[in-house]
Design a protein around this motif. Structure first.
Motif, PDB file in Angstrom:
ATOM      1  N   VAL A  76     -12.369 -10.714   4.612  1.00 54.64           N
ATOM      2  CA  VAL A  76     -12.618 -10.209   5.694  1.00 54.64           C
ATOM      3  C   VAL A  76     -13.865 -10.593   6.595  1.00 54.64           C
ATOM      4  CG1 VAL A  76     -12.684  -7.946   7.085  1.00 54.64           C
ATOM      5  CG2 VAL A  76     -11.227  -8.087   4.875  1.00 54.64           C
ATOM      6  N   LYS A  77     -13.474 -11.403   7.928  1.00 52.94           N
ATOM      7  CA  LYS A  77     -14.471 -11.853   8.344  1.00 52.94           C
ATOM      8  C   LYS A  77     -15.366 -10.438   8.925  1.00 52.94           C
ATOM      9  CE  LYS A  77     -12.368 -15.928  10.201  1.00 52.94           C
ATOM     10  NZ  LYS A  77     -11.971 -16.836  11.336  1.00 52.94           N
ATOM     11  N   ARG A  78     -16.788 -10.771   9.288  1.00 45.04           N
ATOM     12  CA  ARG A  78     -17.697  -9.737   9.627  1.00 45.04           C
ATOM     13  C   ARG A  78     -17.014  -9.165  11.066  1.00 45.04           C
ATOM     14  NH1 ARG A  78     -23.990 -10.878  10.387  1.00 45.04           N
ATOM     15  NH2 ARG A  78     -24.491  -8.743  11.288  1.00 45.04           N
ATOM     16  N   GLY A  79     -16.990  -7.997  11.142  1.00 43.90           N
ATOM     17  CA  GLY A  79     -16.722  -7.518  12.437  1.00 43.90           C
ATOM     18  C   GLY A  79     -15.270  -7.028  12.661  1.00 43.90           C
ATOM     19  N   GLU A  80     -14.312  -7.411  11.472  1.00 36.79           N
ATOM     20  CA  GLU A  80     -12.833  -7.448  11.637  1.00 36.79           C
ATOM     21  C   GLU A  80     -12.734  -6.064  10.750  1.00 36.79           C
ATOM     22  OE1 GLU A  80     -10.617 -10.825  10.815  1.00 36.79           O
ATOM     23  OE2 GLU A  80     -11.418 -11.784  12.610  1.00 36.79           O
ATOM     24  N   LEU A  81     -13.579  -5.483   9.943  1.00 36.64           N
ATOM     25  CA  LEU A  81     -13.179  -4.189   9.115  1.00 36.64           C
ATOM     26  C   LEU A  81     -12.378  -3.173   9.624  1.00 36.64           C
ATOM     27  CD1 LEU A  81     -13.867  -3.718   6.243  1.00 36.64           C
ATOM     28  CD2 LEU A  81     -15.815  -2.747   6.767  1.00 36.64           C
ATOM     29  N   ARG A  82     -12.767  -2.791  10.907  1.00 39.75           N
ATOM     30  CA  ARG A  82     -11.922  -1.909  11.390  1.00 39.75           C
ATOM     31  C   ARG A  82     -10.477  -1.959  11.579  1.00 39.75           C
ATOM     32  NH1 ARG A  82     -15.574   1.991  15.101  1.00 39.75           N
ATOM     33  NH2 ARG A  82     -17.784   1.303  14.192  1.00 39.75           N
ATOM     34  N   ARG A  83     -10.283  -3.247  11.866  1.00 42.14           N
ATOM     35  CA  ARG A  83      -8.881  -3.613  11.995  1.00 42.14           C
ATOM     36  C   ARG A  83      -8.195  -3.888  11.010  1.00 42.14           C
ATOM     37  NH1 ARG A  83      -6.106  -7.991  11.362  1.00 42.14           N
ATOM     38  NH2 ARG A  83      -7.914  -9.381  10.671  1.00 42.14           N
ATOM     39  N   ILE A  85      -8.818  -1.944   8.100  1.00 38.49           N
ATOM     40  CA  ILE A  85      -8.719  -0.423   7.885  1.00 38.49           C
ATOM     41  C   ILE A  85      -7.625   0.072   8.394  1.00 38.49           C
ATOM     42  CG2 ILE A  85      -9.618   1.955   7.966  1.00 38.49           C
ATOM     43  CD1 ILE A  85     -12.540   0.563   7.685  1.00 38.49           C
ATOM     44  N   ALA A  86      -7.280  -0.088   9.986  1.00 38.64           N
ATOM     45  CA  ALA A  86      -6.340   0.424  10.427  1.00 38.64           C
ATOM     46  C   ALA A  86      -4.826  -0.145  10.023  1.00 38.64           C
ATOM     47  CB  ALA A  86      -6.515   0.126  11.907  1.00 38.64           C
ATOM     48  N   ALA A  87      -4.833  -1.529   9.589  1.00 41.41           N
ATOM     49  CA  ALA A  87      -3.706  -2.162   9.320  1.00 41.41           C
ATOM     50  C   ALA A  87      -3.296  -1.633   7.764  1.00 41.41           C
ATOM     51  CB  ALA A  87      -3.874  -3.694   8.995  1.00 41.41           C
ATOM     52  N   GLN A  93       1.016   4.282   4.990  1.00 40.33           N
ATOM     53  CA  GLN A  93       1.741   5.381   5.509  1.00 40.33           C
ATOM     54  C   GLN A  93       3.140   5.032   5.799  1.00 40.33           C
ATOM     55  OE1 GLN A  93       0.042   6.782   9.333  1.00 40.33           O
ATOM     56  NE2 GLN A  93      -1.791   7.457   8.461  1.00 40.33           N
ATOM     57  N   ARG A  94       3.585   3.872   5.797  1.00 36.87           N
ATOM     58  CA  ARG A  94       4.916   3.516   5.819  1.00 36.87           C
ATOM     59  C   ARG A  94       5.652   3.096   4.604  1.00 36.87           C
ATOM     60  NH1 ARG A  94       3.252  -0.390  10.089  1.00 36.87           N
ATOM     61  NH2 ARG A  94       3.462  -2.170   8.465  1.00 36.87           N
ATOM     62  N   GLY A  95       4.607   3.343   3.370  1.00 44.05           N
ATOM     63  CA  GLY A  95       5.051   3.196   2.085  1.00 44.05           C
ATOM     64  C   GLY A  95       5.087   1.388   1.580  1.00 44.05           C
ATOM     65  N   GLN A  96       4.745   0.476   2.414  1.00 47.45           N
ATOM     66  CA  GLN A  96       4.642  -0.858   2.064  1.00 47.45           C
ATOM     67  C   GLN A  96       3.518  -1.051   1.032  1.00 47.45           C
ATOM     68  OE1 GLN A  96       3.933  -2.254   5.948  1.00 47.45           O
ATOM     69  NE2 GLN A  96       5.970  -2.764   6.332  1.00 47.45           N
ATOM     70  N   VAL A  97       2.780  -0.247   0.842  1.00 50.08           N
ATOM     71  CA  VAL A  97       1.742  -0.351  -0.161  1.00 50.08           C
ATOM     72  C   VAL A  97       1.261   1.017  -0.647  1.00 50.08           C
ATOM     73  CG1 VAL A  97       0.725  -2.568   0.692  1.00 50.08           C
ATOM     74  CG2 VAL A  97      -0.388  -0.631   1.302  1.00 50.08           C
ATOM     75  N   SER A  98       1.000   1.013  -1.922  1.00 51.70           N
ATOM     76  CA  SER A  98       0.396   2.378  -2.650  1.00 51.70           C
ATOM     77  C   SER A  98      -0.942   2.476  -1.849  1.00 51.70           C
ATOM     78  CB  SER A  98       0.417   2.264  -4.119  1.00 51.70           C
ATOM     79  OG  SER A  98      -0.556   1.459  -4.476  1.00 51.70           O
ATOM     80  N   ALA A 100      -3.371   3.764  -3.430  1.00 56.20           N
ATOM     81  CA  ALA A 100      -4.527   3.140  -4.522  1.00 56.20           C
ATOM     82  C   ALA A 100      -4.643   1.658  -4.256  1.00 56.20           C
ATOM     83  CB  ALA A 100      -3.965   3.421  -5.669  1.00 56.20           C
ATOM     84  N   HIS A 101      -3.643   0.719  -3.809  1.00 50.93           N
ATOM     85  CA  HIS A 101      -3.642  -0.557  -3.628  1.00 50.93           C
ATOM     86  C   HIS A 101      -4.518  -0.695  -2.265  1.00 50.93           C
ATOM     87  CE1 HIS A 101      -2.134  -4.603  -2.569  1.00 50.93           C
ATOM     88  NE2 HIS A 101      -3.190  -4.681  -3.419  1.00 50.93           N
ATOM     89  N   ALA A 102      -4.270   0.106  -1.272  1.00 46.33           N
ATOM     90  CA  ALA A 102      -4.833   0.138   0.028  1.00 46.33           C
ATOM     91  C   ALA A 102      -6.188   0.333  -0.242  1.00 46.33           C
ATOM     92  CB  ALA A 102      -4.003   0.918   1.009  1.00 46.33           C
ATOM     93  N   LEU A 103      -6.387   1.650  -0.778  1.00 45.48           N
ATOM     94  CA  LEU A 103      -7.971   1.861  -0.968  1.00 45.48           C
ATOM     95  C   LEU A 103      -8.840   0.652  -1.784  1.00 45.48           C
ATOM     96  CD1 LEU A 103     -10.088   3.872  -0.840  1.00 45.48           C
ATOM     97  CD2 LEU A 103      -9.420   4.839  -2.973  1.00 45.48           C
ATOM     98  N   SER A 104      -8.072   0.168  -2.891  1.00 51.95           N
ATOM     99  CA  SER A 104      -8.611  -0.901  -3.541  1.00 51.95           C
ATOM    100  C   SER A 104      -9.187  -2.168  -2.446  1.00 51.95           C
ATOM    101  CB  SER A 104      -8.000  -1.307  -4.883  1.00 51.95           C
ATOM    102  OG  SER A 104      -8.369  -2.573  -5.616  1.00 51.95           O
ATOM    103  N   ALA A 105      -7.900  -2.512  -1.800  1.00 52.31           N
ATOM    104  CA  ALA A 105      -8.264  -3.631  -0.697  1.00 52.31           C
ATOM    105  C   ALA A 105      -9.338  -3.336  -0.046  1.00 52.31           C
ATOM    106  CB  ALA A 105      -6.935  -3.938  -0.172  1.00 52.31           C
ATOM    107  N   LEU A 106      -9.383  -2.230   0.600  1.00 48.19           N
ATOM    108  CA  LEU A 106     -10.163  -1.590   1.790  1.00 48.19           C
ATOM    109  C   LEU A 106     -11.845  -1.567   0.896  1.00 48.19           C
ATOM    110  CD1 LEU A 106     -11.310  -0.568   4.147  1.00 48.19           C
ATOM    111  CD2 LEU A 106     -10.588   1.783   3.228  1.00 48.19           C
TER     112      LEU A 106
END
Length: 117
Positions: A76-83, A85-87, A93-98, A100-106
């Motif tokens: 993640v490029k610096r300054g893009e973290l909010r984008r 997080i939202a993605a 929420q759409r169930g495309q990833v768990s 736990a996986h979203a949290l780990s990636a974040l």
């Protein structure tokens, strides 16, 4: 990119989960790889988790989830973290990833963003 031993361990974990609906124990992983050291297995599990191939739940036995979409662990490029997080939140929420996986990636993205600051 996984080392051959990491790939071998990941394949074993996937096959055991598919066969028995439960992840293998550390001892079973040691036996499969032919090693006699718990730390060797833990080192490989940590590497698999860092690259986004698995997610582990701390404090629980056999709590390994194999992630089929390791591409979420992108730099993640610096300054893009909010984008990002939202993605991730939207994908979870759409169930495309768990979740736990979203949290780990974040968490990986946050660590990478902090290192660049």
């Amino acid at each position: 990119m996984l080392t051959p031993r990491q790939a071998q361990l990941l394949a074993f974990i996937k096959s055991e989960i598919a066969r028995r609906d439960v992840a293998p124990t550390i001892a079973e992983m040691e036996a499969h790889l032919g090693v006699r050291s718990k730390s060797t297995i833990l080192e490989k599990l940590n590497a698999l988790e860092r690259c986004g191939a698995i997610v582990r739940e701390r404090g629980k036995s056999r709590a390994i989830q194999v992630i089929d979409k390791p591409s979420l662990g992108v730099m993640v490029k610096r300054g893009e973290l909010r984008r990002v997080i939202a993605a991730l939140d939207e994908a979870a929420q759409r169930g495309q990833v768990s979740a736990a996986h979203a949290l780990s990636a974040l968490n990986r993205a946050k660590v990478r963003d902090r290192r660049r600051a």
